[in-house]
Design an enzyme around this catalytic site. Structure first.
Site, PDB file in Angstrom:
ATOM      1  CG  HIS A  58      11.216  11.730  39.756  1.00  0.00           C
ATOM      2  ND1 HIS A  58      11.013  11.300  38.465  1.00  0.00           N
ATOM      3  CD2 HIS A  58      12.392  11.179  40.147  1.00  0.00           C
ATOM      4  CE1 HIS A  58      12.023  10.515  38.095  1.00  0.00           C
ATOM      5  NE2 HIS A  58      12.893  10.433  39.099  1.00  0.00           N
ATOM      6  CG  HIS A 116      15.925   8.460  42.613  1.00  0.00           C
ATOM      7  ND1 HIS A 116      15.642   7.296  41.926  1.00  0.00           N
ATOM      8  CD2 HIS A 116      15.701   9.470  41.725  1.00  0.00           C
ATOM      9  CE1 HIS A 116      15.275   7.589  40.689  1.00  0.00           C
ATOM     10  NE2 HIS A 116      15.303   8.907  40.536  1.00  0.00           N
ATOM     11  CG  LEU A 117      13.558   8.798  49.762  1.00  0.00           C
ATOM     12  CD1 LEU A 117      12.497   8.476  50.805  1.00  0.00           C
ATOM     13  CD2 LEU A 117      14.236  10.115  50.098  1.00  0.00           C
ATOM     14  NE  ARG A 118      20.294   6.736  44.959  1.00  0.00           N
ATOM     15  CZ  ARG A 118      19.949   6.900  43.694  1.00  0.00           C
ATOM     16  NH1 ARG A 118      18.981   6.184  43.142  1.00  0.00           N
ATOM     17  NH2 ARG A 118      20.583   7.777  42.944  1.00  0.00           N
ATOM     18  CG  ASN A 156      16.007   3.983  40.496  1.00  0.00           C
ATOM     19  OD1 ASN A 156      15.488   4.489  41.489  1.00  0.00           O
ATOM     20  ND2 ASN A 156      16.953   4.604  39.798  1.00  0.00           N
ATOM     21  CE  LYS A 161      10.619   6.442  36.023  1.00  0.00           C
ATOM     22  NZ  LYS A 161      11.561   7.190  36.797  1.00  0.00           N
ATOM     23  CG  HIS A 213      14.106   7.471  32.334  1.00  0.00           C
ATOM     24  ND1 HIS A 213      14.866   8.033  33.322  1.00  0.00           N
ATOM     25  CD2 HIS A 213      14.795   7.661  31.179  1.00  0.00           C
ATOM     26  CE1 HIS A 213      15.970   8.555  32.792  1.00  0.00           C
ATOM     27  NE2 HIS A 213      15.952   8.315  31.485  1.00  0.00           N
ATOM     28  CG  HIS A 233      13.375  12.943  34.726  1.00  0.00           C
ATOM     29  ND1 HIS A 233      13.192  12.307  33.528  1.00  0.00           N
ATOM     30  CD2 HIS A 233      13.748  11.974  35.589  1.00  0.00           C
ATOM     31  CE1 HIS A 233      13.439  11.027  33.663  1.00  0.00           C
ATOM     32  NE2 HIS A 233      13.780  10.791  34.905  1.00  0.00           N
ATOM     33  CG  LEU A 236      21.446   9.897  32.397  1.00  0.00           C
ATOM     34  CD1 LEU A 236      21.719   8.408  32.464  1.00  0.00           C
ATOM     35  CD2 LEU A 236      21.665  10.413  30.973  1.00  0.00           C
ATOM     36  CG  ASP A 263      15.551  12.733  38.851  1.00  0.00           C
ATOM     37  OD1 ASP A 263      15.502  11.679  39.515  1.00  0.00           O
ATOM     38  OD2 ASP A 263      16.142  12.811  37.755  1.00  0.00           O
ATOM     39  CG  HIS A 317      24.638   8.557  42.563  1.00  0.00           C
ATOM     40  ND1 HIS A 317      24.427   7.219  42.318  1.00  0.00           N
ATOM     41  CD2 HIS A 317      23.783   9.225  41.758  1.00  0.00           C
ATOM     42  CE1 HIS A 317      23.474   7.093  41.400  1.00  0.00           C
ATOM     43  NE2 HIS A 317      23.056   8.297  41.051  1.00  0.00           N
ATOM     44  CB  ALA A 362      23.330   9.640  35.646  1.00  0.00           C
TER      45      ALA A 362
HETATM   46  C1  NCD Z   1      18.507   8.713  38.790  1.00  0.00           C
HETATM   47  C2  NCD Z   1      19.164   7.822  39.845  1.00  0.00           C
HETATM   48  O1  NCD Z   1      20.346   8.050  40.167  1.00  0.00           O
HETATM   49  O2  NCD Z   1      18.504   6.915  40.358  1.00  0.00           O
HETATM   50  N1  NCD Z   1      19.541   9.412  38.076  1.00  0.00           N
HETATM   51  C3  NCD Z   1      19.406  10.548  37.361  1.00  0.00           C
HETATM   52  O3  NCD Z   1      20.387  10.980  36.744  1.00  0.00           O
HETATM   53  N2  NCD Z   1      18.281  11.211  37.309  1.00  0.00           N
HETATM   54  C4  NCD Z   1      17.637   7.887  37.909  1.00  0.00           C
HETATM   55  C5  NCD Z   1      16.728   8.652  37.001  1.00  0.00           C
HETATM   56  O4  NCD Z   1      15.742   9.256  37.441  1.00  0.00           O
HETATM   57  O5  NCD Z   1      16.990   8.677  35.793  1.00  0.00           O
HETATM   58 ZN    ZN Z   2      14.799   9.902  38.879  1.00  0.00          ZN
END
Ligand code: NCD
Ligand code: ZN
Length: 349
Positions: A17, A19-21, A45, A103, A140, A178, A224, A252, A256, A268
């Site tokens: 899990h 997020h690499l943006r 996302n 997802k 999620h 998560h 989150l 996760d 940001h 978040a």
């Molecule tokens: C994640 C994100 O910033 O993309 N944020 C988080 O608080 N975990 C999204 C997610 O996995 O809920």
């Molecule tokens: Zn996530």
């Protein structure tokens, strides 16, 4: 001296899990995931979510380009489900290995979920296909009704949404992402591990909701699902140290910009890629359970996803490692989880 150092060698882990943006952030953050993990599930996302094969193929290429000399790393791509997802695209994407799963983001449940699903019944036709073709569903798992207390949204999701869903699609492979509560831990533990598993983050293992309010508000710990009470933290720590096969590593990591973390409407997400593996090791050590580290980090995930277990290994050494303070990206910065702090473990290079 080095003979005295405590060492542990395990099969190279995967992160299920991440997020690499995209663009400038991707170019700076992906190396941290690539350093510790062989494969990673890439969350879809983005501002423009990965909703079809074309977007997924080009995003995967951008990820591989960002890895530069690390040619070993394998991104595992996920389709972002919406009411409009094309069944044909979903089937084709899975059979051609463009997607390893899809997802479910409940609408407005988290970062970039505005295209997410308002009513789960609106995608039952897609879930039926996924069950048939054995395509994993990543969830999620939080209710979106604003009347439900934020601390109860995961437990209520299990009762109101997940249980009926699993009754309707008993052979659908589901990963509850998560997980944060004792309710989720016991529900997953009691289920058949072929069909239901959970990922657990380092921050939910290390922290509880009190940490968000120590010495004032701590926007960097806002994520989150939100951090829960200590009893839930203990349930997570206990289940991984029991050697359960139902749970595996999903950091996760969610970068940001600093300015967005401390904004009036702060984002978040916790960027933990530089420390995630080292945090998991510390938790297993504190729980006297290092013998179960490898199954959590490197075996339970591929077994659930029906993928081969990695051949490479990684050696962790009990030697202090300082986490970097920040990453500069143009005029912005990203501050990692535990920035500037010393961790007990490092990787042997
Ligand atoms: C994640 C994100 O910033 O993309 N944020 C988080 O608080 N975990 C999204 C997610 O996995 O809920
Ligand atoms: Zn996530």
């Amino acid at each position: 001296m080095s003979k005295l150092l405590k060492k542990i060698t395990i099969i190279k882990p995967d992160d299920w899990h991440v997020h690499l943006r995209d663009n400038e952030i991707l170019k700076k953050v992906s190396q941290y995931t690539g350093k510790f993990y062989k494969r990673a599930i890439i969350m879809p996302n983005l501002d423009q979510p990965i909703t079809n094969c074309f977007r997924s193929i080009s995003y995967r290429r951008r990820i591989l380009n960002s890895m530069k000399s690390n040619t070993q790393f394998q991104p595992l791509m996920i389709c972002y489900l919406t009411e409009k997802t094309s069944p044909k695209e979903l089937k084709q994407g899975f059979s051609e290995k463009i997607f390893v799963g899809a997802k479910l983001y409940p609408n407005y449940s988290t970062t970039n979920s505005k295209y997410g699903v308002k009513n789960i019944k609106d995608i039952y036709h897609l879930l039926k296909i996924m069950e048939k073709i054995k395509m994993p569903l990543l969830i999620h798992g939080e209710e979106i009704d604003p009347n439900i207390d934020i601390y109860d949204r995961e437990a209520k999701f299990i009762e109101n949404t997940l249980k009926p869903l699993r009754k309707k699609f008993p052979e659908l492979k589901i990963i509850l992402e998560h997980v944060t509560t004792e309710e989720a831990v016991s529900y997953i533990e009691e289920s058949d591990s072929i069909y239901l598993a959970g990922t657990i983050t380092p921050h939910h293992l290390m922290l509880n909701r009190n940490n968000m309010f120590i010495n004032g508000i701590q926007p960097y710990l806002y994520c989150l699902p939100i951090l829960k009470r200590k009893k839930h933290q203990i349930a997570l720590r206990t289940v991984i140290s029991s050697g359960s096969k139902h749970f595996f590593l999903g950091s996760d990591t969610a970068p940001h910009f600093h300015k967005n973390k401390i904004d009036v409407f702060g984002c978040a997400g916790i960027f933990n890629a530089p420390s995630s593996l080292l945090c998991y090791v510390s938790v297993f050590e504190k729980m006297n359970s290092l013998k179960h580290l490898q199954s959590f980090c490197s075996e339970n995930g591929p077994n659930f996803y029906n993928m081969p277990i990695n051949k490479e290994t990684i050696t962790l050494v009990k030697k202090p490692h300082k986490i970097l303070k920040k990453i500069d990206i143009g005029n912005n910065v990203i501050v990692p989880f535990l920035a500037g702090e010393k961790l007990d473990w490092s990787i042997e290079t």
